[in-house]
Design a protein around this motif. Structure first.
Motif, PDB file in Angstrom:
ATOM      1  N   ARG A 172      65.636   4.076  19.986  1.00  0.00           N
ATOM      2  CA  ARG A 172      65.397   2.757  20.069  1.00  0.00           C
ATOM      3  C   ARG A 172      64.530   2.114  18.831  1.00  0.00           C
ATOM      4  NH1 ARG A 172      64.070   3.780  25.716  1.00  0.00           N
ATOM      5  NH2 ARG A 172      65.784   3.000  26.956  1.00  0.00           N
ATOM      6  N   GLY A 173      63.579   3.219  18.647  1.00  0.00           N
ATOM      7  CA  GLY A 173      62.785   2.836  17.564  1.00  0.00           C
ATOM      8  C   GLY A 173      63.428   2.945  16.278  1.00  0.00           C
ATOM      9  N   LEU A 174      64.435   3.283  15.958  1.00  0.00           N
ATOM     10  CA  LEU A 174      65.467   3.354  14.846  1.00  0.00           C
ATOM     11  C   LEU A 174      66.426   2.235  14.952  1.00  0.00           C
ATOM     12  CD1 LEU A 174      65.899   7.281  14.352  1.00  0.00           C
ATOM     13  CD2 LEU A 174      64.442   5.755  12.904  1.00  0.00           C
ATOM     14  N   GLY A 175      66.312   1.283  16.002  1.00  0.00           N
ATOM     15  CA  GLY A 175      67.237   0.362  16.000  1.00  0.00           C
ATOM     16  C   GLY A 175      68.474   0.294  16.953  1.00  0.00           C
ATOM     17  N   HIS A 176      68.505   1.493  17.697  1.00  0.00           N
ATOM     18  CA  HIS A 176      69.539   1.350  18.649  1.00  0.00           C
ATOM     19  C   HIS A 176      69.329   0.762  20.128  1.00  0.00           C
ATOM     20  CE1 HIS A 176      72.631   3.529  16.654  1.00  0.00           C
ATOM     21  NE2 HIS A 176      71.752   4.303  15.984  1.00  0.00           N
ATOM     22  N   SER A 177      70.382   0.335  20.790  1.00  0.00           N
ATOM     23  CA  SER A 177      69.911   0.311  22.238  1.00  0.00           C
ATOM     24  C   SER A 177      70.481   1.081  22.978  1.00  0.00           C
ATOM     25  CB  SER A 177      70.858  -1.225  22.495  1.00  0.00           C
ATOM     26  OG  SER A 177      72.104  -0.915  22.378  1.00  0.00           O
ATOM     27  N   VAL A 178      70.045   1.145  24.291  1.00  0.00           N
ATOM     28  CA  VAL A 178      70.416   2.030  25.162  1.00  0.00           C
ATOM     29  C   VAL A 178      70.826   1.362  26.514  1.00  0.00           C
ATOM     30  CG1 VAL A 178      69.462   4.080  26.674  1.00  0.00           C
ATOM     31  CG2 VAL A 178      68.650   3.737  24.325  1.00  0.00           C
ATOM     32  N   THR A 179      72.096   1.745  27.018  1.00  0.00           N
ATOM     33  CA  THR A 179      72.770   1.132  28.235  1.00  0.00           C
ATOM     34  C   THR A 179      71.842   1.573  29.264  1.00  0.00           C
ATOM     35  OG1 THR A 179      74.416   2.620  28.550  1.00  0.00           O
ATOM     36  CG2 THR A 179      74.885   0.655  27.040  1.00  0.00           C
ATOM     37  N   PRO A 180      71.823   1.047  30.601  1.00  0.00           N
ATOM     38  CA  PRO A 180      71.131   1.554  31.648  1.00  0.00           C
ATOM     39  C   PRO A 180      71.736   3.116  32.189  1.00  0.00           C
ATOM     40  CG  PRO A 180      72.241  -0.668  32.058  1.00  0.00           C
ATOM     41  CD  PRO A 180      72.793  -0.401  30.763  1.00  0.00           C
ATOM     42  N   LEU A 181      70.852   3.865  32.406  1.00  0.00           N
ATOM     43  CA  LEU A 181      70.968   5.118  32.427  1.00  0.00           C
ATOM     44  C   LEU A 181      70.917   5.620  33.970  1.00  0.00           C
ATOM     45  CD1 LEU A 181      68.211   6.276  30.124  1.00  0.00           C
ATOM     46  CD2 LEU A 181      70.643   6.251  29.578  1.00  0.00           C
ATOM     47  N   ARG A 182      72.200   6.424  34.529  1.00  0.00           N
ATOM     48  CA  ARG A 182      72.171   6.568  35.982  1.00  0.00           C
ATOM     49  C   ARG A 182      72.718   8.120  36.015  1.00  0.00           C
ATOM     50  NH1 ARG A 182      74.793   1.314  35.771  1.00  0.00           N
ATOM     51  NH2 ARG A 182      73.349  -0.154  36.643  1.00  0.00           N
ATOM     52  N   PRO A 183      72.245   8.511  36.902  1.00  0.00           N
ATOM     53  CA  PRO A 183      72.943   9.976  37.058  1.00  0.00           C
ATOM     54  C   PRO A 183      74.461  10.303  37.486  1.00  0.00           C
ATOM     55  CG  PRO A 183      71.589   9.497  38.901  1.00  0.00           C
ATOM     56  CD  PRO A 183      71.572   8.393  38.160  1.00  0.00           C
ATOM     57  N   GLY A 184      74.830  11.251  37.133  1.00  0.00           N
ATOM     58  CA  GLY A 184      76.440  11.385  37.302  1.00  0.00           C
ATOM     59  C   GLY A 184      76.726  12.869  37.408  1.00  0.00           C
ATOM     60  N   LEU A 185      77.879  13.206  37.983  1.00  0.00           N
ATOM     61  CA  LEU A 185      78.261  14.604  38.568  1.00  0.00           C
ATOM     62  C   LEU A 185      77.115  15.347  39.324  1.00  0.00           C
ATOM     63  CD1 LEU A 185      79.900  15.994  35.279  1.00  0.00           C
ATOM     64  CD2 LEU A 185      80.979  15.183  37.104  1.00  0.00           C
ATOM     65  N   LEU A 186      76.965  14.531  40.594  1.00  0.00           N
ATOM     66  CA  LEU A 186      75.728  14.946  41.554  1.00  0.00           C
ATOM     67  C   LEU A 186      76.387  14.779  42.850  1.00  0.00           C
ATOM     68  CD1 LEU A 186      72.740  12.668  41.359  1.00  0.00           C
ATOM     69  CD2 LEU A 186      74.990  12.101  40.836  1.00  0.00           C
ATOM     70  N   PRO A 187      75.847  15.227  44.081  1.00  0.00           N
ATOM     71  CA  PRO A 187      76.015  14.916  45.387  1.00  0.00           C
ATOM     72  C   PRO A 187      75.624  13.347  45.490  1.00  0.00           C
ATOM     73  CG  PRO A 187      74.671  16.892  45.172  1.00  0.00           C
ATOM     74  CD  PRO A 187      74.482  16.222  43.709  1.00  0.00           C
ATOM     75  N   VAL A 188      76.327  12.932  46.843  1.00  0.00           N
ATOM     76  CA  VAL A 188      75.781  11.733  47.039  1.00  0.00           C
ATOM     77  C   VAL A 188      75.203  11.404  48.361  1.00  0.00           C
ATOM     78  CG1 VAL A 188      77.133   9.319  47.702  1.00  0.00           C
ATOM     79  CG2 VAL A 188      77.730  10.762  45.705  1.00  0.00           C
ATOM     80  N   LYS A 189      74.070  10.737  48.775  1.00  0.00           N
ATOM     81  CA  LYS A 189      73.596  10.648  49.971  1.00  0.00           C
ATOM     82  C   LYS A 189      74.465   9.601  50.626  1.00  0.00           C
ATOM     83  CE  LYS A 189      68.675  11.267  48.446  1.00  0.00           C
ATOM     84  NZ  LYS A 189      67.626  10.714  48.274  1.00  0.00           N
ATOM     85  N   THR A 190      74.408  10.245  51.967  1.00  0.00           N
ATOM     86  CA  THR A 190      75.271   8.911  52.918  1.00  0.00           C
ATOM     87  C   THR A 190      74.567   9.100  54.265  1.00  0.00           C
ATOM     88  OG1 THR A 190      76.456  10.802  54.013  1.00  0.00           O
ATOM     89  CG2 THR A 190      77.511   9.844  51.920  1.00  0.00           C
ATOM     90  N   ASP A 191      74.700   7.921  54.937  1.00  0.00           N
ATOM     91  CA  ASP A 191      74.118   7.703  56.273  1.00  0.00           C
ATOM     92  C   ASP A 191      74.837   8.086  57.381  1.00  0.00           C
ATOM     93  OD1 ASP A 191      74.010   5.952  58.212  1.00  0.00           O
ATOM     94  OD2 ASP A 191      73.475   4.235  57.169  1.00  0.00           O
ATOM     95  N   GLY A 192      74.581   7.897  58.615  1.00  0.00           N
ATOM     96  CA  GLY A 192      75.203   8.305  59.643  1.00  0.00           C
ATOM     97  C   GLY A 192      75.262   9.525  60.556  1.00  0.00           C
ATOM     98  N   ALA A 193      75.630   9.466  61.640  1.00  0.00           N
ATOM     99  CA  ALA A 193      75.899  10.908  62.425  1.00  0.00           C
ATOM    100  C   ALA A 193      76.747  11.666  62.159  1.00  0.00           C
ATOM    101  CB  ALA A 193      75.566  10.428  63.933  1.00  0.00           C
ATOM    102  N   GLY A 194      77.807  11.201  61.554  1.00  0.00           N
ATOM    103  CA  GLY A 194      79.129  12.028  61.088  1.00  0.00           C
ATOM    104  C   GLY A 194      78.922  13.398  60.459  1.00  0.00           C
ATOM    105  N   ILE A 195      77.790  13.523  59.467  1.00  0.00           N
ATOM    106  CA  ILE A 195      77.586  14.516  58.844  1.00  0.00           C
ATOM    107  C   ILE A 195      76.515  15.683  59.578  1.00  0.00           C
ATOM    108  CG2 ILE A 195      78.207  13.701  56.721  1.00  0.00           C
ATOM    109  CD1 ILE A 195      75.211  13.465  56.181  1.00  0.00           C
ATOM    110  N   LYS A 196      76.078  15.003  60.589  1.00  0.00           N
ATOM    111  CA  LYS A 196      74.874  15.986  61.246  1.00  0.00           C
ATOM    112  C   LYS A 196      75.550  17.302  61.866  1.00  0.00           C
ATOM    113  CE  LYS A 196      71.418  15.186  64.890  1.00  0.00           C
ATOM    114  NZ  LYS A 196      71.719  15.390  66.360  1.00  0.00           N
ATOM    115  N   GLY A 197      74.556  18.368  61.437  1.00  0.00           N
ATOM    116  CA  GLY A 197      75.103  19.717  61.846  1.00  0.00           C
ATOM    117  C   GLY A 197      76.035  20.419  60.694  1.00  0.00           C
TER     118      GLY A 197
END
Ligand code: FAD
Length: 397
Positions: A172-197
């Motif tokens: 950035r200091g040298l004039g570039h922009s940076v697009t929003p940063l998000r994590p990739g290649l990782l697990p995903v959190k989910t909700d619900g009783a489906g995954i219990k146990g």
């Protein structure tokens, strides 16, 4: 000529080797924040380092376009480069390439030995916090007042995935922009009783990322249930699409070879053949017992005999087996991620030379850029290819 490389990871090490090979008389210095270079490499590929993929091509990466460095340095050339440096390679399934030693340390040792032999200098414990460009020179400062100057600068500081230090502010200091940063290649959190146990249970299936009712991406492969959600290679691949395109749910198809109708017929026939079984044992032999239990509960199939389960319950079970929906609630974040989605956009970089379009003399390589690939050696392939091209170009000018 003095070439400074900030970041002694995959891209920075490759850039240093290629710069020094191209211009042996140049002074090439790697500035690394950590106590030693290449630390992350040691944990790649579960310690085996899946260093490239024979199928890696510009179309393998997101976002589309701007990846002509990969044409200059395709996987065959990456492999050739490593072999010339003395690393024996082994090709495994789906085009994945590993060191024949099965040890990620061999990859790092190969790069370090070659860099040292060529005369690349390594400065560790230098965390660059400011970069300035003035009168054709670059001045770098770390947080403790140390300063280094050079004629060319290569930013190879990686991303936020599994990393505490970054170089986005330098860019950035040298004039570039940076697009929003998000994590990739990782697990995903989910909700619900489906995954219990189900923590630790694995299943080979097809997983589809859904936005509303629209399928964003479907991926066949292994899904690993965790107590907080879903993991495994198939989910890792979906997480990149989740980061770029968003999504509300992941639907699991536990019988990808069947249509829903065929799954229903199959389950009805099974209920007849195994009519004597208690319902809680009805799916044993098809699925892990805890998974079977959760599916039966979700389909509202209570105690009794398999032969007595009503047809509409079997139809509901078939629907679940084909479209088992898990609402997405988030991800565990950058600490669990293998790659960063987002970064310096490639349209700010001259893609064949990896040269900055906004700051003459500056080059960028690796994960700091807004380029990410799937699991399977693609991200390291990008780091090597873009690093090699950046190093050669910086030394050639
Ligand atoms: C657990 C894990 C496993 C992985 N396995 C694989 C795999 O098997 N195959 C594959 O293709 N990809 C894999 N990846 C992804 C791959 O490791 C990265 O995409 C790749 O390392 C990116 O290379 P890079 O050189 O751009 O960044 P990095 O390798 O992250 O290197 C960046 C370096 O810059 C340094 N740095 C950052 N900021 C500064 C600063 N301000 N000043 C000085 N130094 C700085 C960092 O300390 C770091 O050493 C994995 C990632 C993780 C986290």
């Amino acid at each position: 000529m003095e070439i400074l490389i900030v970041g002694g990871g995959a891209a920075g090490l490759m850039a240093a080797v290629c710069a020094k090979e191209r211009a042996p008389g140049a002074k090439v210095t790697i500035l690394e924040a950590g106590p030693r270079v290449g630390k992350k490499l040691l944990s790649t590929g579960n310690g085996r380092c899946n260093l490239t993929n024979t199928g890696a091509a510009p179309a393998s990466y997101a976002p589309a376009g701007g990846l002509r460095a990969l044409e200059r340095m395709p996987p065959a050339r990456v492999m050739e480069k490593f072999e010339r440096m003395g690393l024996q390679l082994r090709l495994e399934g789906e085009g994945r390439v590993y060191p024949a030693s099965d040890a990620a340390s061999s990859v790092l040792d190969t790069l370090r030995l070659t860099a040292a032999h060529l005369g690349v200098e390594e400065v560790t414990g230098f965390c660059a916090v400011r970069a300035q460009a003035a009168r054709g020179r670059f001045l770098l400062e770390d947080g403790e007042g140390k300063r280094v100057a050079g004629d060319r600068l290569i930013l190879a500081t990686g991303g936020r995935a599994a990393s505490k230090v970054t170089g986005y502010d330098l860019a950035r200091g040298l004039g570039h922009s940076v697009t929003p940063l998000r994590p990739g290649l990782l697990p995903v959190k989910t909700d619900g009783a489906g995954i219990k146990g189900l923590n630790g249970v694995r299943v080979k299936c097809a997983a589809t990322l859904l936005r509303g009712e629209r399928a964003v991406l479907r991926q066949e492969g292994e899904v690993l249930f965790k107590d907080f959600g879903l993991s495994g290679i198939a989910v890792f691949q979906l997480s990149r699409a989740l980061a770029r395109l968003g999504g509300d749910a992941i639907a699991l198809d536990l019988l990808p070879g069947f249509t829903e109708r065929e799954a229903g017929e199959f389950l009805r026939a099974r209920a007849e053949t195994l009519s004597w079984r208690e319902t809680d044992a009805f799916l044993l032999g098809m699925f892990h017992k805890n998974l079977a239990r959760n599916l039966l509960a979700a389909a509202g199939i209570g105690p009794g005999l398999a032969g007595e389960v009503r047809a509409e319950r079997i139809a509901l079970l078939a629907r679940l087996v084909k479209h088992w929906r898990h609402a997405v609630t988030g991800t565990p974040g950058f600490e669990s991620a293998q790659v960063t989605v987002g970064g310096v956009p490639m349209d700010e970089v001259e893609e064949r030379a990896m040269a900055s379009r906004v700051c003459p003399g500056l080059y960028l390589a690796g994960e700091i850029l807004d380029v990410d690939g799937p699991c399977g050696g693609y991200n390291l392939n990008w780091a090597w290819a873009s690093g090699a091209v950046a190093g050669e170009s910086a030394a050639a000018q």
